[in-house]
Design an enzyme around this catalytic site. Structure first.
Site, PDB file in Angstrom:
ATOM      1  N   HIS A   1      18.502 100.354  11.355  1.00 29.34           N
ATOM      2  CA  HIS A   1      18.529  98.892  11.142  1.00 29.34           C
ATOM      3  C   HIS A   1      19.789  98.421  10.415  1.00 29.34           C
ATOM      4  CE1 HIS A   1      14.486  98.440  12.586  1.00 29.34           C
ATOM      5  NE2 HIS A   1      13.956  99.171  11.630  1.00 29.34           N
TER       6      HIS A   1
ATOM      7  N   ASP B   1      12.072 105.329  17.926  1.00 25.55           N
ATOM      8  CA  ASP B   1      11.378 104.751  16.771  1.00 25.55           C
ATOM      9  C   ASP B   1      10.624 103.505  17.253  1.00 25.55           C
ATOM     10  OD1 ASP B   1      11.701 104.732  13.477  1.00 25.55           O
ATOM     11  OD2 ASP B   1      11.365 102.735  14.322  1.00 25.55           O
TER      12      ASP B   1
ATOM     13  N   HIS C   1      10.365 100.700  15.977  1.00 25.46           N
ATOM     14  CA  HIS C   1      11.109  99.459  15.726  1.00 25.46           C
ATOM     15  C   HIS C   1      12.421  99.465  16.503  1.00 25.46           C
ATOM     16  CE1 HIS C   1       8.629 100.231  12.069  1.00 25.46           C
ATOM     17  NE2 HIS C   1       8.321  98.967  12.250  1.00 25.46           N
TER      18      HIS C   1
ATOM     19  N   ASP D   1       7.021 106.617  14.123  1.00 23.70           N
ATOM     20  CA  ASP D   1       6.066 105.582  13.707  1.00 23.70           C
ATOM     21  C   ASP D   1       5.329 104.934  14.881  1.00 23.70           C
ATOM     22  OD1 ASP D   1       8.577 104.614  14.319  1.00 23.70           O
ATOM     23  OD2 ASP D   1       8.855 103.520  12.452  1.00 23.70           O
TER      24      ASP D   1
HETATM   25 ZN   LIG Z   1      10.552 102.435  12.526  1.00 22.51          ZN
END
Ligand SMILES: [Zn+2]
Length: 343
Positions: free
Chosen positions: A124, A161, A163, A248
């Site tokens: 991120h 991931d 996200h 995740d």
């Molecule tokens: Zn994540």
């Protein structure tokens, strides 16, 4: 099949207290690798620290200094999700350095593939911004490093991931040398990663976002990897594959709502490995991103190492989430992705 493991206790010094992204994630993984005897079968490599010049290939030097000053001044919150402690800067430059060590080991053929078990995670983080538990973008800096230090022109980044890796996407959005492929729950944090974000200028077509609906799991991920990632990778012909390996999307993970199992992650790694064997002499570098259910995380990383070592069977004591059915419109979704990317 030799596989490198990059780890150092310095990663535990990024002290986030009771935060969900805490040092127990790595100690759980390392205990699992020791208990099941896997650690002895891996090539253990110590990371070095990344230099300011290396960090500055992705981040503004002023931003790097700001993180250093804040951490070494006692630490604090950078945004509502992201915190530093006095040891965070050192951990973070070794996290980047861990990814660089992995690239060196794979490109010099010291090992066939490598996994950097690092924290803080990175995908991120962008030029000027820490967010989503990330300080420096480990995989983006490793990608820049591989392109400038070795005779390669094309790198595929696979980010599974749960996200979207907005920082990685931003770094390479206009760059045709890097194909960024991400599967992620959508709509969801951080808000980016819609299907029509496909790159800009010379990089048009080199960003591939696969936004997935909450509740999808092993079957949907496998179909996306086989029917979309595989043909895209064959067309791009990467010379190295880097993986933002976040776990995740596991069904037991409380941070998101996907239904991937340990076996499901193993299958994704197997697909990536088959592509790497076919396209780039098996060269793969994994870096750890998310994954917050400690047992699911440790088992999934263990299964990843098993697959990288060439094993076909992995153990999945947590099993699959019960009672989930395939959404009816999934085949249309795959068709739309194939149309969109001329597959
Ligand atoms: Zn994540």
């Amino acid at each position: 099949m030799s596989v490198g493991l990059i780890y150092d206790p310095v990663y535990l010094e990024h002290d986030t207290g009771t935060h969900v992204e805490n040092s127990q994630r790595l100690t759980a993984i390392m205990s699992h690798l020791e208990e099941n005897g896997l650690k002895d079968k891996l090539v253990l490599l110590s990371p070095r620290a990344a230099t300011m010049d290396e960090l500055a290939t992705v981040h503004a030097p002023e931003y790097v200094s700001q993180i250093q000053n804040q951490a070494e001044g006692g630490g604090g919150w950078l945004d509502p999700d992201t915190v530093t402690s006095p040891g965070s800067y050192n951990a973070a430059i070794y996290a980047v350095g861990g990814a660089l060590t992995a690239v060196d080991a794979v490109m010099s053929r010291q090992v066939n593939s490598a996994f950097a078990l690092v924290r803080p995670p990175g995908h991120h983080a962008s030029c000027w911004q820490a967010m989503g538990f990330c300080l420096f973008n480990n995989i983006a800096i490793a990608t820049k490093y591989a392109l400038s230090n070795f005779e390669i022109q094309r790198i595929l980044i696979v980010d599974f991931d749960v996200h979207h890796g907005n920082g990685t996407q931003d770094t390479f959005y206009a760059d045709p040398h890097v194909l960024y492929f991400s599967t992620h729950q959508y709509p969801f944090y951080p808000g980016t990663g819609s299907i029509d974000e496909t790159g800009a200028r010379n990089g048009e077509g080199y960003t591939v976002n696969i936004p997935l609906l909450a509740g999808w799991g092993d079957n949907e991920y496998q179909a996306v990897f086989e029917d979309v990632l595989a043909p895209i990778a064959r067309r791009f012909e990467p010379e190295l594959i880097l993986v933002s390996a976040g776990y995740d999307a596991h069904w037991a993970d409380n941070l998101a709502l996907m239904q991937v199992s340990v076996s499901g992650f193993a299958r994704l790694v197997e697909i990536i490995k088959t592509l790497a064997d076919m396209l780039c002499q098996g060269r793969m570098v994994f870096t750890l991103e998310g994954g917050y259910h400690l047992e699911a995380l440790a088992l999934s990383v263990g299964a990843t190492f098993d697959i990288l070592r060439g094993k076909r069977q992995i153990s999945d004591p947590l099993g699959k989430q019960k009672g989930k059915t395939k959404p009816v419109d999934f085949n249309n979704f795959i068709r739309m992705l194939k149309d969109m990317h001329d597959l």
